[in-house]
Design a protein around this motif. Structure first.
Motif, PDB file in Angstrom:
ATOM      1  N   SER A  90     -99.569  -9.244  84.133  1.00  0.00           N
ATOM      2  CA  SER A  90    -100.730  -9.990  83.660  1.00  0.00           C
ATOM      3  C   SER A  90    -102.026  -9.392  84.203  1.00  0.00           C
ATOM      4  CB  SER A  90    -100.612 -11.463  84.057  1.00  0.00           C
ATOM      5  OG  SER A  90    -100.569 -11.609  85.465  1.00  0.00           O
ATOM      6  N   SER A  91    -102.000  -8.902  85.442  1.00  0.00           N
ATOM      7  CA  SER A  91    -103.184  -8.280  86.021  1.00  0.00           C
ATOM      8  C   SER A  91    -103.519  -6.971  85.316  1.00  0.00           C
ATOM      9  CB  SER A  91    -102.978  -8.032  87.516  1.00  0.00           C
ATOM     10  OG  SER A  91    -102.815  -9.246  88.216  1.00  0.00           O
ATOM     11  N   ILE A  92    -102.488  -6.201  84.969  1.00  0.00           N
ATOM     12  CA  ILE A  92    -102.712  -4.942  84.252  1.00  0.00           C
ATOM     13  C   ILE A  92    -103.320  -5.217  82.883  1.00  0.00           C
ATOM     14  CG2 ILE A  92    -101.567  -2.970  83.167  1.00  0.00           C
ATOM     15  CD1 ILE A  92    -101.838  -2.726  86.187  1.00  0.00           C
ATOM     16  N   ARG A  93    -102.782  -6.200  82.180  1.00  0.00           N
ATOM     17  CA  ARG A  93    -103.318  -6.527  80.859  1.00  0.00           C
ATOM     18  C   ARG A  93    -104.767  -6.999  80.968  1.00  0.00           C
ATOM     19  NH1 ARG A  93    -101.766  -7.580  75.693  1.00  0.00           N
ATOM     20  NH2 ARG A  93    -103.080  -9.086  74.588  1.00  0.00           N
ATOM     21  N   GLN A  94    -105.058  -7.809  81.989  1.00  0.00           N
ATOM     22  CA  GLN A  94    -106.431  -8.265  82.172  1.00  0.00           C
ATOM     23  C   GLN A  94    -107.364  -7.098  82.451  1.00  0.00           C
ATOM     24  OE1 GLN A  94    -107.796 -11.112  81.626  1.00  0.00           O
ATOM     25  NE2 GLN A  94    -109.843 -10.577  82.409  1.00  0.00           N
ATOM     26  N   ALA A  95    -106.918  -6.140  83.266  1.00  0.00           N
ATOM     27  CA  ALA A  95    -107.742  -4.968  83.559  1.00  0.00           C
ATOM     28  C   ALA A  95    -107.989  -4.145  82.295  1.00  0.00           C
ATOM     29  CB  ALA A  95    -107.074  -4.114  84.630  1.00  0.00           C
ATOM     30  N   LEU A  96    -106.991  -4.050  81.426  1.00  0.00           N
ATOM     31  CA  LEU A  96    -107.160  -3.330  80.165  1.00  0.00           C
ATOM     32  C   LEU A  96    -108.103  -4.076  79.223  1.00  0.00           C
ATOM     33  CD1 LEU A  96    -103.459  -2.245  79.721  1.00  0.00           C
ATOM     34  CD2 LEU A  96    -105.401  -0.676  79.806  1.00  0.00           C
ATOM     35  N   THR A  97    -107.992  -5.391  79.188  1.00  0.00           N
ATOM     36  CA  THR A  97    -108.874  -6.191  78.344  1.00  0.00           C
ATOM     37  C   THR A  97    -110.322  -6.031  78.771  1.00  0.00           C
ATOM     38  OG1 THR A  97    -107.100  -7.812  78.031  1.00  0.00           O
ATOM     39  CG2 THR A  97    -109.335  -8.527  77.500  1.00  0.00           C
ATOM     40  N   VAL A  98    -110.560  -6.064  80.082  1.00  0.00           N
ATOM     41  CA  VAL A  98    -111.915  -5.884  80.600  1.00  0.00           C
ATOM     42  C   VAL A  98    -112.413  -4.474  80.298  1.00  0.00           C
ATOM     43  CG1 VAL A  98    -113.295  -5.750  82.711  1.00  0.00           C
ATOM     44  CG2 VAL A  98    -111.667  -7.627  82.396  1.00  0.00           C
ATOM     45  N   GLY A  99    -111.567  -3.472  80.554  1.00  0.00           N
ATOM     46  CA  GLY A  99    -111.971  -2.094  80.321  1.00  0.00           C
ATOM     47  C   GLY A  99    -112.272  -1.789  78.864  1.00  0.00           C
ATOM     48  N   ARG A 100    -111.542  -2.446  77.934  1.00  0.00           N
ATOM     49  CA  ARG A 100    -111.741  -2.200  76.503  1.00  0.00           C
ATOM     50  C   ARG A 100    -113.144  -2.559  76.061  1.00  0.00           C
ATOM     51  NH1 ARG A 100    -111.258  -4.878  71.532  1.00  0.00           N
ATOM     52  NH2 ARG A 100    -110.593  -3.459  69.854  1.00  0.00           N
ATOM     53  N   ASP A 131    -100.387  -5.483  69.373  1.00  0.00           N
ATOM     54  CA  ASP A 131    -101.693  -6.053  69.719  1.00  0.00           C
ATOM     55  C   ASP A 131    -102.554  -4.954  70.322  1.00  0.00           C
ATOM     56  OD1 ASP A 131    -103.860  -7.592  70.413  1.00  0.00           O
ATOM     57  OD2 ASP A 131    -102.926  -8.363  72.250  1.00  0.00           O
ATOM     58  N   PHE A 132    -103.248  -4.221  69.490  1.00  0.00           N
ATOM     59  CA  PHE A 132    -104.048  -3.088  69.938  1.00  0.00           C
ATOM     60  C   PHE A 132    -105.467  -3.487  70.350  1.00  0.00           C
ATOM     61  CE2 PHE A 132    -101.205  -1.255  66.510  1.00  0.00           C
ATOM     62  CZ  PHE A 132    -100.215  -0.896  67.413  1.00  0.00           C
ATOM     63  N   THR A 133    -105.836  -4.751  70.102  1.00  0.00           N
ATOM     64  CA  THR A 133    -107.180  -5.231  70.457  1.00  0.00           C
ATOM     65  C   THR A 133    -107.159  -6.131  71.685  1.00  0.00           C
ATOM     66  OG1 THR A 133    -106.930  -7.072  68.911  1.00  0.00           O
ATOM     67  CG2 THR A 133    -108.022  -5.076  68.088  1.00  0.00           C
ATOM     68  N   TYR A 134    -105.998  -6.329  72.279  1.00  0.00           N
ATOM     69  CA  TYR A 134    -105.849  -7.113  73.508  1.00  0.00           C
ATOM     70  C   TYR A 134    -106.375  -8.544  73.375  1.00  0.00           C
ATOM     71  CZ  TYR A 134    -104.490  -2.773  75.799  1.00  0.00           C
ATOM     72  OH  TYR A 134    -103.834  -1.614  76.147  1.00  0.00           O
ATOM     73  N   ASP A 135    -106.157  -9.138  72.203  1.00  0.00           N
ATOM     74  CA  ASP A 135    -106.516 -10.549  72.040  1.00  0.00           C
ATOM     75  C   ASP A 135    -105.288 -11.442  71.975  1.00  0.00           C
ATOM     76  OD1 ASP A 135    -105.509  -9.918  69.557  1.00  0.00           O
ATOM     77  OD2 ASP A 135    -107.311 -10.492  68.435  1.00  0.00           O
ATOM     78  N   GLY A 136    -104.096 -10.862  72.171  1.00  0.00           N
ATOM     79  CA  GLY A 136    -102.866 -11.633  72.174  1.00  0.00           C
ATOM     80  C   GLY A 136    -102.271 -11.871  70.807  1.00  0.00           C
ATOM     81  N   LYS A 137    -102.989 -11.466  69.752  1.00  0.00           N
ATOM     82  CA  LYS A 137    -102.522 -11.670  68.379  1.00  0.00           C
ATOM     83  C   LYS A 137    -102.264 -10.324  67.708  1.00  0.00           C
ATOM     84  CE  LYS A 137    -106.340 -13.706  67.404  1.00  0.00           C
ATOM     85  NZ  LYS A 137    -107.423 -14.378  66.656  1.00  0.00           N
ATOM     86  N   VAL A 138    -101.412 -10.352  66.683  1.00  0.00           N
ATOM     87  CA  VAL A 138    -101.212  -9.186  65.830  1.00  0.00           C
ATOM     88  C   VAL A 138    -101.738  -9.566  64.459  1.00  0.00           C
ATOM     89  CG1 VAL A 138     -99.567  -7.562  64.830  1.00  0.00           C
ATOM     90  CG2 VAL A 138     -99.201  -8.438  67.146  1.00  0.00           C
ATOM     91  N   ASP A 139    -102.886  -9.020  64.115  1.00  0.00           N
ATOM     92  CA  ASP A 139    -103.542  -9.400  62.871  1.00  0.00           C
ATOM     93  C   ASP A 139    -104.222  -8.179  62.262  1.00  0.00           C
ATOM     94  OD1 ASP A 139    -105.736  -9.005  64.528  1.00  0.00           O
ATOM     95  OD2 ASP A 139    -106.139 -11.142  64.787  1.00  0.00           O
ATOM     96  N   PHE A 140    -105.109  -8.436  61.293  1.00  0.00           N
ATOM     97  CA  PHE A 140    -105.704  -7.320  60.579  1.00  0.00           C
ATOM     98  C   PHE A 140    -106.610  -6.477  61.468  1.00  0.00           C
ATOM     99  CE2 PHE A 140    -108.488  -5.322  57.350  1.00  0.00           C
ATOM    100  CZ  PHE A 140    -107.499  -4.651  56.658  1.00  0.00           C
ATOM    101  N   ASP A 141    -107.152  -7.073  62.518  1.00  0.00           N
ATOM    102  CA  ASP A 141    -107.939  -6.270  63.459  1.00  0.00           C
ATOM    103  C   ASP A 141    -107.089  -5.142  64.046  1.00  0.00           C
ATOM    104  OD1 ASP A 141    -110.290  -7.681  63.153  1.00  0.00           O
ATOM    105  OD2 ASP A 141    -109.795  -9.115  64.740  1.00  0.00           O
ATOM    106  N   ASP A 142    -105.823  -5.412  64.263  1.00  0.00           N
ATOM    107  CA  ASP A 142    -104.936  -4.381  64.805  1.00  0.00           C
ATOM    108  C   ASP A 142    -104.607  -3.325  63.758  1.00  0.00           C
ATOM    109  OD1 ASP A 142    -104.581  -5.670  67.430  1.00  0.00           O
ATOM    110  OD2 ASP A 142    -103.644  -7.237  66.241  1.00  0.00           O
ATOM    111  N   ILE A 143    -104.498  -3.739  62.488  1.00  0.00           N
ATOM    112  CA  ILE A 143    -104.332  -2.767  61.409  1.00  0.00           C
ATOM    113  C   ILE A 143    -105.535  -1.824  61.365  1.00  0.00           C
ATOM    114  CG2 ILE A 143    -104.250  -2.478  58.896  1.00  0.00           C
ATOM    115  CD1 ILE A 143    -101.650  -3.398  59.913  1.00  0.00           C
TER     116      ILE A 143
END
Length: 755
Positions: A524-534, A611-623
């Motif tokens: 969870s800490s790694i994902r948070q660090a990636l979300t912040v870095g993005r 989930d390439f946008t790190y929002d927890g969802k798989v949607d068109f933003d990820d496409i």
């Protein structure tokens, strides 16, 4: 999180030049600096403190005793040097132990000539289950002096020996008033003094002078100064109980009077070495004689560790009006009595402390705070209020501390390298054994050598640039809040045993990445660090995990930092094209297959699930993240038909061919493929499909068009169905506000699977 102990080094460094490792000798068996005068050194690893007797120590057991600068060290059966198991109590691990021959320093040549003869910081730490014992010279490793008020003293080795209770307890009776002079010890072995200068108005014993006010013109840039050492002083005064010990025989040094260097207030140079600038919770700066830690000025807003980082304010305030007696005049802070405690006006109680969670005490502890004001200057009462909170170890005042036979010497693996702010230094040391590279100071340390140590890297302040893939040697990587580590190792993925990138810490993986052993990370800490870095897709944050834009030749790719955890629990984090779910350096049909089952589903998903946008969802933003990179040349990978864009494999296709097939204009990361043109013309395929292992083989169906007037159906061989499906899907979503039931994506997948 600060799981390691602290040790100073400043060794083996040179400003972008060559050099050698300094002082590789281990500290002696006894606490004490190596010193040839005033008595001759008798044998290896035997150190004779001033005013002390011979101490014979044998790690395998033996007997002997020594008086150590008015304190007593007892030797006996089984008393020897040993390695502490585990991290140990914070009062053991927080001290700055000098095992690298670091000496005192000053910008003043006359002062430097004196202090450079002394070992700096703490010489050794000993511990039992109840107490911690600290031997220090009283000379810091940062620059001190000159003292503008004409102070005749200079910092000299005072051979301090302090005792810190490991299980402090509140004084339930009358609280102990702080004395003049020593009230605690800094983690670098310097005495912490109280707020007074030892004088009062007309020596009447009331209206006590505030040292910060009356001695302001005598502090150096580190906000410290030496008090001249005299014999026969009163309680708390030089040479008396609570004050510095008497000088050694022979009097002054180098034309100066021997002095005990100390801080009454905010130790700015120590805080600079520790990187205590407010980016995260302040570290421990020292210990009061009642056993409670003294933290720097920044802490959690709430005692339960929530609310973010704030400047922890004192609850003392200047009185309003004028003094009714004595010196008269307005209350301006010149006297201790100018202040009053106003409960609730700050964070702290009348002792200048509070109970709160801290990094070293996740369950909370009472602790004091070295307070500062909004202007960054020291704020009364500076460290400890007029009284202690806990039961005080009084042997520290009289320097009659005794180290018991059962005490064990702490073996600190940390090799601290301090780089001043604005400097960039190449570390020429080679690290071995269980050593930890511990970076301090606001400057940049460059690691460009292969090491064989197992302790890894801890970046406590400033930045570290890793330019050799063998520099960390697979050890742990810990980055403290406000500090940063950057990789410059091409597309190499560095292996580490563990990683911690907490809030406000920064890891730049360059165009490479990091692979972490199972159990060595918090997902969870790694994902948070990636979300912040993005940072909403810009990947330019100053904290979290980011990447460095590669050379211009690869900027046509939309890059990101992805991560995955494999079946064995190993974490991989690396720079890769956005949409590369499996981190193989290319965006292909495998990545669509990873995304498809989770598209539009409820729940929280990861990068490897689409989930390439790190929002927890798989949607068109990820496409939209995936689409621009689909079928582009590989970023890295196994050796193949040609070099990948960052080297190491992959290749791009060549538009050449005849008959009923041609080589694709854009090859995949593992090599070029072929595309059916159906009409037998020399037409280049729009996209060279992957090898069979990556995508089902088949025929790419051309677009079928229907003439609206005649109803005639024709085939357009200039486009393949996969590309058209992507374009159509993007257009549909763009015009409909991205509201769709997934049928377009499903159609795309059906087209792909029929190929």
């Amino acid at each position: 999180m600060r799981p390691f102990s602290r040790k100073w080094a400043g060794r083996g460094c040179a400003p972008a030049t060559s050099g050698g490792r300094k002082g590789s000798g281990a500290p002696g068996i006894l606490p004490g600096p190596e010193r040839l005068e005033p008595r001759q050194l008798l044998c290896a690893n035997l150190h004779l403190p001033e005013n002390g007797s011979l101490y014979v120590a044998d790690p395998s057991g033996g007997s002997g005793s020594s008086n150590h600068s008015s304190g007593t060290l007892m030797g006996g059966s089984g008393h020897g040097t040993a390695t502490a198991s585990g991290v140990g109590h914070p009062s053991v691990t927080s001290f700055v132990v000098n095992n690298t021959d670091a000496k005192g320093a000053s910008t003043d040549a006359a002062i430097a000539a004196v202090v450079a003869a002394y070992q700096a910081d703490v010489q050794s730490v000993w511990f039992t289950d109840q107490d911690t014992y600290v031997y220090a010279t009283g000379v810091p490793s940062y620059e001190i002096g000159p003292w503008p008020d004409g102070n005749p003293a200079v910092a000299t080795d005072r051979s301090w020996l302090f005792q810190i209770p490991q299980s402090p307890r509140e004084e339930t009776g009358a609280k102990t008033a702080v004395s003049l002079g020593n009230i605690g010890i800094s983690i670098n072995g310097l005495p912490v003094y109280d707020a007074q200068d030892g004088m009062s108005y007309n020596n009447q014993g009331v209206w006590h002078q505030n040292a910060i006010y009356h001695e302001a013109d005598g502090f150096d840039s580190a906000l410290g100064h030496p008090s001249p050492v005299q014999t026969g002083g009163g309680p708390g005064g030089p040479g008396g109980p609570g004050g510095p010990p008497p000088p050694p025989p022979g009097g002054g040094t180098g034309g100066f009077v021997d002095g005990a260097y100390h801080h009454h207030q905010n130790p700015v140079s120590l805080r600079a070495q520790l990187g205590d600038e407010g980016a995260g919770h302040s570290p421990i700066l020292g210990w009061a004689f009642d056993g409670y830690p003294i933290y720097g000025p920044y802490g959690y807003a709430n005692s339960d560790g929530t609310g973010g980082i704030v400047r922890v304010e004192s609850s003392y305030r200047l009185k309003s009006g004028t003094r009714p007696s004595g010196p008269g005049g307005s209350y301006d802070g010149a006297y201790i009595e100018d202040y009053e405690f106003v409960s609730g006006s700050g964070f702290l109680d009348e002792h200048n402390g509070r109970f709160s969670i801290t990094p070293e005490y996740p369950q909370g502890t009472y602790h004091y705070v070295a307070t500062i004001g909004a202007d960054g200057k020291a704020a009364y009462p500076y460290a400890i209020g007029p009284t202690y909170f806990g039961v005080v170890e009084t042997a520290n005042f009289s320097q009659t501390v005794t180290v018991p036979e059962t005490a064990t010497q702490y073996d600190d693996p940390r090799m601290i390298v301090n780089v001043a702010a604005g400097a960039s230094v190449i570390d020429t040391a080679t690290y071995t054994g269980n050593e930890v590279i511990a970076k301090r100071g606001g400057g940049t340390l460059i690691l460009n050598k292969v090491n064989s140590h197992s302790g890894g890297l801890e970046a406590d302040a400033g930045s570290v640039q890793v330019e050799n893939e063998g520099a960390l040697n697979g050890g742990p990587l810990l980055i403290q809040p406000g500090a940063g580590v950057a990789f410059d190792v091409s597309s190499t993925v560095l292996d580490v045993a563990a990683i911690d990138v907490p809030a406000l810490a920064h890891l730049d993986v360059g165009t490479g990445g990091v692979r972490v052993a199972s159990g060595g990370f918090d997902a969870s800490s790694i994902r948070q660090a990636l979300t912040v870095g993005r940072n909403n897709g810009a990947w330019n944050a100053t904290s979290g995990i980011t990447f460095t834009e590669p050379a211009a030749a690869t900027t046509t790719l939309s890059l990101a930092v992805g991560y995955l955890i494999d079946a064995s629990g190993v974490l991989t984090v690396r720079c890769t094209p956005a949409g590369d779910a499996d981190l193989d350096g290319q965006v292909d049909f495998d990545d669509i297959l990873a995304l498809f089952p989770n598209y539009g589903a409820t729940g929280s998903f990861t990068w490897q699930e689409g989930d390439f946008t790190y929002d927890g969802k798989v949607d068109f933003d990820d496409i939209l993240e995936l689409f621009p990179n689909y079928g582009a040349a590989g970023l890295f990978g196994a050796a193949g038909a040609g070099a990948g864009l960052l080297g190491g494999g992959g290749g791009s296709g060549v538009a050449a061919g005849a008959g009923d097939s041609s080589t694709g204009t854009v090859g995949m990361g593992t090599g070029a493929g072929t595309a059916d043109s159906r009409d037998g013309a020399n037409t280049a395929g729009v996209m060279g499909p992957e090898p069979a292992a990556d995508m089902p083989r088949g025929t790419v169906k051309p677009l079928t068009r229907t003439d609206q007037a005649s109803g005639t159906r024709t085939e357009d061989t200039s486009l393949d169905a996969t590309s058209l499906a992507f374009a159509g899907l993007a257009g549909t979503f763009a015009s409909s506000g991205k509201k769709d039931d997934g049928s377009h994506l499903a159609s795309l997948l059906v087209v792909g699977l029929k190929r």
